[in-house]
Write a protein that holds these residues in place. Structure first.
Motif, PDB file in Angstrom:
ATOM      1  N   LYS A   1       4.056   2.823   0.162  1.00 61.19           N
ATOM      2  CA  LYS A   1       4.709   3.051  -1.129  1.00 61.19           C
ATOM      3  C   LYS A   1       6.030   2.299  -1.258  1.00 61.19           C
TER       4      LYS A   1
ATOM      5  N   ARG B   1      -3.499   2.035   0.030  1.00 62.57           N
ATOM      6  CA  ARG B   1      -4.330   2.107  -1.165  1.00 62.57           C
ATOM      7  C   ARG B   1      -3.942   3.300  -2.027  1.00 62.57           C
ATOM      8  N   ILE B   2      -4.206   3.188  -3.319  1.00 58.05           N
ATOM      9  CA  ILE B   2      -4.017   4.305  -4.243  1.00 58.05           C
ATOM     10  C   ILE B   2      -5.288   5.141  -4.225  1.00 58.05           C
TER      11      ILE B   2
ATOM     12  N   MET C   1      -0.823   7.666  -2.487  1.00 61.26           N
ATOM     13  CA  MET C   1      -1.137   6.519  -1.636  1.00 61.26           C
ATOM     14  C   MET C   1      -1.493   6.959  -0.227  1.00 61.26           C
TER      15      MET C   1
ATOM     16  N   LEU D   1       5.187   7.301  -6.939  1.00 62.73           N
ATOM     17  CA  LEU D   1       4.313   6.894  -5.844  1.00 62.73           C
ATOM     18  C   LEU D   1       4.527   7.888  -4.710  1.00 62.73           C
TER      19      LEU D   1
ATOM     20  N   VAL E   1       0.095  -2.984   1.912  1.00 67.00           N
ATOM     21  CA  VAL E   1      -0.428  -2.660   0.584  1.00 67.00           C
ATOM     22  C   VAL E   1      -1.739  -3.418   0.443  1.00 67.00           C
TER      23      VAL E   1
ATOM     24  N   VAL F   1      -3.993  -3.189  -4.544  1.00 69.71           N
ATOM     25  CA  VAL F   1      -3.594  -2.131  -5.477  1.00 69.71           C
ATOM     26  C   VAL F   1      -3.547  -2.681  -6.899  1.00 69.71           C
TER      27      VAL F   1
ATOM     28  N   CYS G   1       2.543   4.692   4.373  1.00 71.40           N
ATOM     29  CA  CYS G   1       1.383   4.539   3.491  1.00 71.40           C
ATOM     30  C   CYS G   1       1.477   3.291   2.614  1.00 71.40           C
TER      31      CYS G   1
END
Length: 378
Positions: free
Chosen positions: A63, A232-233, A228, A55, A40, A43, A61
């Motif tokens: 989440k 990253r978002i 995601m 998510l 992550v 975020v 990814c």
């Protein structure tokens, strides 16, 4: 008794559109690294009380790692997590106002339905009579009354899913975290359960954060979606906006099916902008801030394209040949080849048994309006 709230959840209020209400969950600059590899990556997001926030992303990814940090099962490398105004970044999971429902359901096979649901209450020392009353209320809510004495192996997949949900909700957490909650169900049961889940959430007023890789599930359940990729978002918005106005090429390509025309800005007028592409000029709505010859992409969804044997008056017209098609009941999906070799996908609604439906190897005309294309710069 279980508190049943009126239907005034975040899905109707949409507090994220204004600044009058404080977010229920605040995540700021949150990162998690495993051996210097970011799972992550920085975020930040806000989630409001009563939301079903999804998510959405592919495997790896980040989440599920983000969800586990919210639950307290993973410690952040950096960043801050607040729930209902309290900093929980370093608070252990057992004292957080959260509960988590796992994809596997993790039911105790030797216990009855009733005992599974009441387990957490009994562990906390609640009196048996009170625990049984609350358990009975919860089983009525998830429509399992009458099955209290059965064991998990005597239940269907959908019933086991509802037992796991009841067990997660019976302690009345402020925040329920759901990790791929419907992944073990078949398609039809999954679709039915999605609406049951929304109804239960709406009646209880508990905030849900759902992790899923299933786009249809996210589009159905969510008040908002966070897409995601690589920790990253990439976009946060309501499902309709994520689909109709993707923020970048990744989101456009990840959500649903899309045709993307790569090109450069040619000319702009008050009502339309022309983009030069290898397939020919494409007219789209003007977008401020673009310069002449700037590289852009135009994304067009298959259902926003028309497919006819004769040319129409559409703003954009392309000639193509049918390569393949799939009849899906409500729509037929066509795979088309353009003269330069590029392929497109176009969906055509089925309105009954046509006398002569478009078929293989037919020359066709593809049309779409200026409003159908979304200009992407990232």
């Amino acid at each position: 008794m279980t508190q049943i709230l009126p239907n005034n959840t975040a899905g109707e209020r949409k507090p994220w559109r204004g600044a009058s209400e404080a977010p229920f969950v605040r995540i700021r600059d949150l990162s998690k690294r495993f051996a210097e590899i970011p799972a992550v990556d920085d975020v930040s997001l806000d989630i409001w009380k009563g939301e079903i926030f999804c998510l959405l992303g592919g495997s790896g990814c980040g989440k599920s790692t983000l969800l586990r940090m919210l639950a307290g099962f993973e410690a952040p490398t950096s960043g801050r997590i607040e729930i209902d105004g309290q900093d929980l970044s370093n608070v252990p999971p057992e004292v957080r106002p959260t509960n988590m429902m796992f994809q596997s359901y993790a039911l105790f096979p030797h216990m009855t339905v009733e005992a599974n649901v009441a387990y957490g209450l009994r562990r906390e020392g609640m009196r048996r009579a009170e625990a049984m009353d609350r358990t009975a209320d919860m089983l009525r809510l998830v429509q399992l009354s009458g099955l209290e004495k059965r064991r998990p192996h005597q239940l269907s997949g959908g019933q086991r899913q509802r037992v796991a949900l009841a067990r997660s909700l019976v302690k009345r957490p402020k925040l329920l975290l759901l990790d791929e909650p419907l992944g073990a169900l078949d398609r039809k049961l999954r679709e039915e359960t999605q609406f049951e889940l929304m109804n239960i959430q709406d009646r209880m007023g508990i905030t849900f954060i759902v992790v899923t890789h299933d786009q249809e599930e996210a589009m159905t359940l969510a008040t908002r979606i966070g897409v995601m990729d690589a920790g990253r978002i990439r976009q946060i918005d309501e499902p309709r906006v994520v689909y109709e106005r993707p923020a970048n090429r990744f989101v456009a390509d990840f959500i649903g099916t899309v045709n993307i025309f790569e090109g450069t800005v040619d000319a702009a007028a008050p009502d339309a902008m022309r983009v030069r592409t290898p397939e020919g000029p494409v007219l789209v709505r003007p977008l401020k801030g673009l310069r002449h010859n700037q590289s852009v992409a135009v994304a067009v969804r298959p259902e926003k394209m028309s497919l006819t044997r004769e040319p129409t008056g559409a703003d954009n017209q392309l000639q193509a040949t049918v390569v393949d098609y799939a009849y899906m009941g409500d729509v037929t999906i066509y795979k088309l080849a353009l003269p330069g070799g590029r392929t497109l996908k176009v969906s055509k609604a089925n309105h009954g048994l046509e006398a002569r439906p478009i078929s293989w190897d037919e020359p066709v005309h593809v049309g779409f309006s200026t409003a159908a294309g979304v200009v992407l710069t990232a």
